[in-house]
Design a protein around this motif. Structure first.
Motif, PDB file in Angstrom:
ATOM      1  N   ARG A  22      31.207 -69.342 -69.892  1.00  0.00           N
ATOM      2  CA  ARG A  22      30.055 -70.013 -70.526  1.00  0.00           C
ATOM      3  C   ARG A  22      29.111 -70.614 -69.465  1.00  0.00           C
ATOM      4  O   ARG A  22      27.891 -70.540 -69.594  1.00  0.00           O
ATOM      5  CB  ARG A  22      30.522 -71.108 -71.489  1.00  0.00           C
ATOM      6  CG  ARG A  22      31.307 -70.609 -72.670  1.00  0.00           C
ATOM      7  CD  ARG A  22      30.397 -69.845 -73.612  1.00  0.00           C
ATOM      8  NE  ARG A  22      31.152 -69.392 -74.751  1.00  0.00           N
ATOM      9  CZ  ARG A  22      31.172 -68.154 -75.185  1.00  0.00           C
ATOM     10  NH1 ARG A  22      30.495 -67.235 -74.559  1.00  0.00           N
ATOM     11  NH2 ARG A  22      31.876 -67.812 -76.236  1.00  0.00           N
ATOM     12  N   ILE A  23      29.679 -71.197 -68.422  1.00  0.00           N
ATOM     13  CA  ILE A  23      28.861 -71.782 -67.347  1.00  0.00           C
ATOM     14  C   ILE A  23      28.079 -70.688 -66.625  1.00  0.00           C
ATOM     15  O   ILE A  23      26.885 -70.825 -66.363  1.00  0.00           O
ATOM     16  CB  ILE A  23      29.743 -72.580 -66.354  1.00  0.00           C
ATOM     17  CG1 ILE A  23      30.268 -73.855 -67.026  1.00  0.00           C
ATOM     18  CG2 ILE A  23      28.969 -72.919 -65.086  1.00  0.00           C
ATOM     19  CD1 ILE A  23      31.307 -74.602 -66.212  1.00  0.00           C
TER      20      ILE A  23
ATOM     21  N   LEU B  47      34.395 -71.274 -67.821  1.00  0.00           N
ATOM     22  CA  LEU B  47      33.739 -70.709 -66.645  1.00  0.00           C
ATOM     23  C   LEU B  47      32.764 -69.601 -67.037  1.00  0.00           C
ATOM     24  O   LEU B  47      31.650 -69.525 -66.503  1.00  0.00           O
ATOM     25  CB  LEU B  47      34.806 -70.168 -65.680  1.00  0.00           C
ATOM     26  CG  LEU B  47      34.313 -69.687 -64.319  1.00  0.00           C
ATOM     27  CD1 LEU B  47      33.615 -70.809 -63.566  1.00  0.00           C
ATOM     28  CD2 LEU B  47      35.466 -69.149 -63.496  1.00  0.00           C
TER      29      LEU B  47
ATOM     30  N   LEU C 256      24.068 -70.349 -66.392  1.00  0.00           N
ATOM     31  CA  LEU C 256      23.363 -70.280 -65.109  1.00  0.00           C
ATOM     32  C   LEU C 256      22.528 -69.010 -65.015  1.00  0.00           C
ATOM     33  O   LEU C 256      21.413 -69.019 -64.499  1.00  0.00           O
ATOM     34  CB  LEU C 256      24.356 -70.349 -63.949  1.00  0.00           C
ATOM     35  CG  LEU C 256      25.024 -71.713 -63.717  1.00  0.00           C
ATOM     36  CD1 LEU C 256      26.090 -71.584 -62.635  1.00  0.00           C
ATOM     37  CD2 LEU C 256      23.985 -72.751 -63.326  1.00  0.00           C
TER      38      LEU C 256
END
Length: 201
Positions: free
Chosen positions: A33-34, A31, A38
């Motif tokens: 890393r995401i 999460l 973004l």
């Protein structure tokens, strides 16, 4: 957690708590890393939007013919056309001469029609522009319709706006700088002036 199997040997077996904790830690890392991806993508997108706006402004400055007017508006005429107020004008050149009807057809192919004089200021602009052209006689969009004169846009001829010379005869009108508006046979060949509305972007 250690357990004993049938042979009496101790074997390690994971506990559910450990599995859940491992999954939670792993999913948190994913999460994070995401979110990082973004965030950086969002910054990159903002940079791209800023670059596009700058490029758009430069393009607008190069294309717009009324850049000193309202900054929010931009008026565009095709290359080789002159701009005056809300219209674009094309003066044929290079010795290409056509009949009145052929001239009108060329204008229509370009999304325009033969010139219609709407007011004295426009007439003055056209007259000054004709003086700068090499060719002298230009067909305009005034022709005899029955007993009267009519413009190609359907408006009736207004003698208070311009005077057609009686020196020549014919059913179509051409304009020449210095000699005004003259009648001629519509099958005679002259240069021509096209007119169309400018594009606002």
């Amino acid at each position: 957690m250690k357990t004993t199997d049938n042979s009496g040997k101790k074997r390690w077996r994971p506990s559910w708590k450990g599995v859940i904790i491992t999954l939670l830690v792993g999913s948190n890392i994913i999460l994070i890393r995401i979110i990082e991806a973004l965030f950086y993508k969002g910054q990159s997108l903002e940079n791209e939007i800023s670059r596009w706006k700058l490029s758009s402004a430069k393009t607008k400055k190069q294309l717009c013919v009324n850049i000193n007017e309202k900054p929010a508006e931009c008026t565009v005429c095709p290359g080789g056309w002159l701009w005056h107020r809300e219209n674009c004008y094309y003066f044929s050149s290079g010795g290409d001469r056509r009949t009145w009807k052929e001239s009108r057809e060329v204008c229509e192919v370009m999304g325009a029609d033969l010139l219609v004089i709407e007011d004295p200021q426009q007439g003055e602009f056209i007259n000054k522009s004709i003086k700068q052209q090499r060719d002298g006689k230009f067909w305009i969009g005034l022709y005899r319709d029955g007993d009267g004169w009519r413009w190609v846009d359907g408006h009736l001829y207004n003698p208070g706006l311009l005077q057609i010379s009686e020196e020549y005869s014919g059913d179509c009108v051409w304009q020449e700088a210095g000699s005004g508006y003259n009648k001629d046979d519509c099958l005679s060949k002259h240069s021509w002036i096209c007119q169309k509305r400018s594009l606002k972007i």
